[in-house]
Design an enzyme around this catalytic site. Structure first.
Site, PDB file in Angstrom:
ATOM      1  N   LYS A 115      88.156-104.738  19.630  1.00 57.29           N
ATOM      2  CA  LYS A 115      86.744-104.506  19.951  1.00 57.29           C
ATOM      3  C   LYS A 115      86.194-103.226  19.328  1.00 57.29           C
ATOM      4  CE  LYS A 115      85.641-107.978  22.731  1.00 57.29           C
ATOM      5  NZ  LYS A 115      84.483-108.870  22.497  1.00 57.29           N
TER       6      LYS A 115
ATOM      7  N   SER B  26      95.282-110.121  20.069  1.00 55.33           N
ATOM      8  CA  SER B  26      93.972-109.457  20.087  1.00 55.33           C
ATOM      9  C   SER B  26      93.864-108.262  21.022  1.00 55.33           C
ATOM     10  CB  SER B  26      92.886-110.472  20.456  1.00 55.33           C
ATOM     11  OG  SER B  26      93.157-111.037  21.733  1.00 55.33           O
TER      12      SER B  26
END
Length: 415
Positions: A52, A309
């Protein structure tokens, strides 16, 4: 070269002033298991332990380039997006106001505050994320800030594409297949655009949590739709509605290339990667590895990249993860057993247990019955096949029991 590819390359180069490329590591354990050449793109090793930071950096950089006086950024998030925004606010020395639900764990609040320092303010608003989002957007409009979307933003999509740029840069030849998680679609749409341009021969597979399959629903409907219910366990990818911009990129994905991973099965992957490889993954970070079993025939002998991720795992969740993994794999079950109220009844039951069967829970539910008593009993064993033997013994001895392992209503109240 296409403009998007140029932009992705330039964006990736600029990121090197903030953090080094995350490792792309061959995993011998998984490669041997699946007879394939399996690599992990370790986004769990970024400065905020998720990808992110990439989208937040690119979006904030571009906004400030267009409007140098913009020094207030606002977001709503209970997890990785908040931490990425906080980190980048401190990097650019701008003010960030981060709205989080009141129910956000203190661990996540603390990490966000650590990353942002004096540059951010955290506001806890609302019991549910929709309330938090509405408050954040209202404040942003009133204060003249810039709202940073977690995924449905062109600049964010460009930033996330840098994951694909780094993968191709680190390998001597393009991978045969890349597996990536899907939540709102920021990461998957950015990577998809870059791979389609720069490595069209690479097959792409997308993975969603079974309780938040927003891309699957959108592909079936031909447009983004809002799921009526979302299981929030895979909090980094459990999104009720995929983004409009991201779906415009993913709308042509063949439905057969979008897989769903059951939440309880994901727990098995989390535990295995922790115990065998020493890799800490959050539920969303384990998605791409979790579907390797489903792809076993397709990937044999091929080079595969799994995008891990995120690794923002709260270890207070570990007992729950272990419990869910055991139940899914069939080595732990819960029963309500009607036990005769006579001397020796409990001993008769215990003698039916095998050498690998352990009682993990034993609780009388009703102690006032004259002839029978109801007992909640949890049993762990080494192999799911052991329960076949145990249940056969119980049936032969006329014991009355009910398997409540998969009964969500009873499990919620009793377990």
């Amino acid at each position: 070269m296409d403009d998007f590819a140029d932009t992705a390359l330039a964006t990736t180069a600029r990121m090197r002033g903030l953090f080094p490329a995350t490792p792309l590591q061959r995993n011998d354990f998984l490669s041997a298991r699946y007879d394939a050449d399996i690599w992990l793109k370790r986004e769990d090793l970024s400065p905020v332990r998720s990808y992110k930071i990439r989208g937040a950096f690119n979006a904030m950089r571009k906004v400030r380039a267009e409007n140098p006086d913009q020094d207030l950024f606002v977001c709503a998030s209970a997890g990785n997006h908040a931490q990425g925004v906080a980190f980048v606010c401190r990097h650019f020395d701008v003010k960030g106001v981060i709205f989080m639900p009141v129910t956000t764990p203190q661990q996540k609040i603390g990490k966000t505050r650590t990353f942002g320092g004096d540059n951010i303010e955290i506001r806890l608003v609302g019991d549910y994320f929709d309330d938090t989002l509405a408050s954040a957007q209202a404040f942003c409009a009133e204060a003249g800030g810039h709202f940073l979307s977690p995924f449905d933003d062109e600049h964010v999509i460009e930033g996330q594409s840098s994951v694909a740029v780094e993968i191709l840069a680190d390998l001597d030849a393009p991978p045969d297949l890349v597996i990536m998680p899907v939540g709102g679609g920021g990461l998957s749409s950015g990577m998809t655009r870059y791979f389609r341009l720069m490595s069209p021969g690479t097959a792409l597979v997308y993975v969603e949590p079974a309780g938040g399959a927003s891309l699957t629903a959108a592909l079936a409907a031909g447009e983004p739709v809002t799921l009526p219910k979302v299981d929030s366990f895979v909090d980094g990818a459990a999104v009720a509605r995929i983004g409009q911009r991201t779906f415009s990129v993913l709308s042509g994905v063949p439905p057969e290339d979008v897989l769903t991973a059951p939440e309880d099965r994901i727990c098995i992957t989390i535990l295995e990667m922790l115990n065998v490889e020493g890799i800490v993954l959050e539920p969303a970070g384990a998605l791409s590895i979790n579907v390797l079993d489903d792809l076993a025939e397709r990937i044999r002998g091929r080079r595969v990249v799994c995008v891990t991720s995120g690794g923002n795992f709260d270890f207070e969740r570990l007992p729950e993860v272990k419990e869910r993994a055991q139940r899914f794999s069939g080595v732990k079950k819960y029963f309500i057993l009607r036990l005769p109220q006579r001397p020796g009844a409990l001993r008769d039951f215990l003698e039916m247990l095998g050498p690998d069967d352990d009682i993990s829970r034993f609780e009388y539910l009703k102690k006032s019955a004259r002839n029978f008593g109801s007992v909640l009993i949890g049993i762990e064993t080494s192999s799911a096949a052991n329960f076949t033997t145990l249940l056969a013994k119980l049936d032969a001895a006329d014991f009355v029991y009910q398997d409540i392992t998969s009964n969500q209503t009873l499990a919620e109240f009793l377990i």
